[in-house]
Write a protein that holds these residues in place. Structure first.
Motif, PDB file in Angstrom:
ATOM      1  N   MET B   1      29.096  99.566  25.655  1.00 27.20           N
ATOM      2  CA  MET B   1      28.507  98.304  26.115  1.00 27.20           C
ATOM      3  C   MET B   1      27.593  97.746  25.022  1.00 27.20           C
ATOM      4  N   ASN B   2      28.058  96.744  24.287  1.00 20.99           N
ATOM      5  CA  ASN B   2      27.224  96.167  23.247  1.00 20.99           C
ATOM      6  C   ASN B   2      26.504  94.897  23.684  1.00 20.99           C
ATOM      7  N   GLN B   3      26.556  94.605  24.980  1.00 19.60           N
ATOM      8  CA  GLN B   3      25.874  93.410  25.470  1.00 19.60           C
ATOM      9  C   GLN B   3      24.367  93.618  25.501  1.00 19.60           C
ATOM     10  N   ALA B   4      23.636  92.516  25.514  1.00 16.60           N
ATOM     11  CA  ALA B   4      22.177  92.591  25.540  1.00 16.60           C
ATOM     12  C   ALA B   4      21.656  92.633  26.977  1.00 16.60           C
ATOM     13  N   ILE B   5      20.383  93.049  27.096  1.00 19.12           N
ATOM     14  CA  ILE B   5      19.649  92.935  28.362  1.00 19.12           C
ATOM     15  C   ILE B   5      18.935  91.583  28.348  1.00 19.12           C
ATOM     16  N   GLY B   6      19.078  90.802  29.406  1.00 11.44           N
ATOM     17  CA  GLY B   6      18.373  89.524  29.508  1.00 11.44           C
ATOM     18  C   GLY B   6      17.014  89.720  30.161  1.00 11.44           C
ATOM     19  N   VAL B   7      15.993  89.048  29.611  1.00 11.54           N
ATOM     20  CA  VAL B   7      14.638  89.142  30.165  1.00 11.54           C
ATOM     21  C   VAL B   7      14.103  87.719  30.332  1.00 11.54           C
ATOM     22  N   ILE B   8      13.627  87.375  31.531  1.00 11.66           N
ATOM     23  CA  ILE B   8      13.049  86.041  31.734  1.00 11.66           C
ATOM     24  C   ILE B   8      11.614  86.152  32.222  1.00 11.66           C
TER      25      ILE B   8
END
Lengths: 270, 270
Positions: B1-8
């Motif tokens: 899994m090379n996707q990023a973690i989203g942070v808002i």
């Protein structure tokens, strides 16, 4: 969700996990199974540990548990992935929670792990730690005397001090680690002696506490926390001698007599 | 899994969560969006907070994030359930991790919570705490001066000491709590001053650290931890003035210059 959380262990060590689950999730009911008859699992072959663990799982599944906690390091190392893939309920083990907490607490990136010979030989903690943080340094040490000592009820005093001091000597002399994982569910029973020996500069992590914490996280994430004010009921099963099991359970729960009142202990044939 | 973690987040407070994510999950890439232009969310209506939060989510979703962290207490209180139900990826907020850690640490069952007026008024922490442990006692206190103080860069010194001492006086005088949750992601920036003021007998819990810890738990549980040794890349977006955002980000990441080098900061139009 009025279903119970299932907890399995090779014997009595997992009671430290059960105790933490009752403390951190006071509304949840537990069904515990300790395979005391065939304890310890540490020296057994992978095939044997898998077979025994599946036998425990098959004893608990018909009791409609909503989650399974593998409260044994050896069983976790050999069966966690398989059980997570094959069971229809969430499954967690004791290794990753301890590893994750160590990554959170360490500031110098140097972590110690103590456990049985089997657990240390499996390198399960080193693998879990490096999976999260590739450059973490890990010093592992087998402490084969701790489990027999605890099983004999020696939890403090001169003899315990001596055994712990002798066992931890290599880690203490290196003086590198700032965090120490108790990689065996028996060890929280001697955490005070271990902390005193290794020194206050080292954060000692109980995988039992951390596993209970993550059980809470996973249950809530799946919207399966017990709601309402129903009084939980706890059922404890042992495959072995019920007298010894009762005595050890009383010892572990000694500080929380109320909780112990709600525990029923039975013999299990699996 | 090379996707990023989203942070808002509504602004810069969530950077303390991002910082902890980078420390506890050093292999993971982040995409952060701070709605600095419309910060603070605290005094806004539920409908407005929901609309703004969805606008942030819709900015991040096309960037193929694998998980979403709502690093803002107000947004968590109003949108967590909705986002968990509607998004195809795991979503976590900042409230439950802090509550769960408090239940783990408290021994006398008396927990303090400090936060913005909006967060305290919402009773989100008291609800989360009592959901896990029905008989926990909760003392909540709004500290409306802390966020403006932090936004002005006042993190220590006489003025900070004075404001923190005055604000925490009611909690300190009652002298009941043994655990204090920092129920605002700005507060970890003044944790030393808060700890000094409230006293060593109280365990102070950073919801930022705990949220990063649970992100790690959830990602690993879903088998989505970054593997391999790829160097992570971090993208930070702000809806507001990029100069101020860069300055505050540098301040937060000052102790980890290496990490900051890997951060790119851009203006976002949402």
């Amino acid at each position: 969700m009025n279903q119970a959380i299932g907890v399995i262990d090779s014997g009595v060590g997992g009671l430290t996990v059960a105790h933490e689950l009752m403390r951190q999730l006071p509304g949840e009911s537990l069904i515990y199974l300790g395979d005391t008859l065939r304890c310890p699992y540490g020296p057994r072959s992978e095939a044997e540990v898998k077979r025994f663990t599946w036998e425990m799982v098959n004893f608990l599944l018909p009791k409609d548990i909503k989650m399974l906690v593998i409260a044994c390091n050896t069983a976790t190392a050999f069966t966690l992935t398989e059980l997570q893939e094959q069971l229809p309920i969430p499954v967690i083990g004791v290794i990753k929670p301890g590893a994750r907490a160590a990554i959170k607490y360490t500031t110098n990136g140097h972590v110690g792990v103590i456990g049985t010979e089997g657990t240390i030989r499996s390198e399960a903690y080193a693998t879990a730690l490096k999976h999260i943080k590739a450059d973490v340094r890990v010093n592992s040490l087998a402490c084969p005397l701790f489990v027999p000592m605890v099983e004999q009820g020696v939890l403090s005093g001169e003899r315990a001090d001596h055994i712990v001091a002798q066992s931890l000597k290599p880690l203490k002399e290196q003086n590198h680690i700032d965090t120490l994982i108790l990689g065996c569910t028996h060890y929280p029973l001697i955490i005070d002696t271990i902390q005193k020996t290794i020194g206050d500069q080292v954060t000692v992590i109980s995988s039992s506490e951390e596993t209970a914490r993550e059980t809470s996280t996973i249950l809530e994430f799946h919207n399966q926390l017990q709601t309402g004010v129903a009084t939980p009921t706890h059922q404890f099963y042992t495959t072995g001698d019920i007298g010894i099991f009762v005595k050890i359970t009383e010892g572990i729960f000694k500080a929380s007599a109320d909780q112990f009142q709600s525990v029923s202990i039975k013999r299990a044939i699996i």
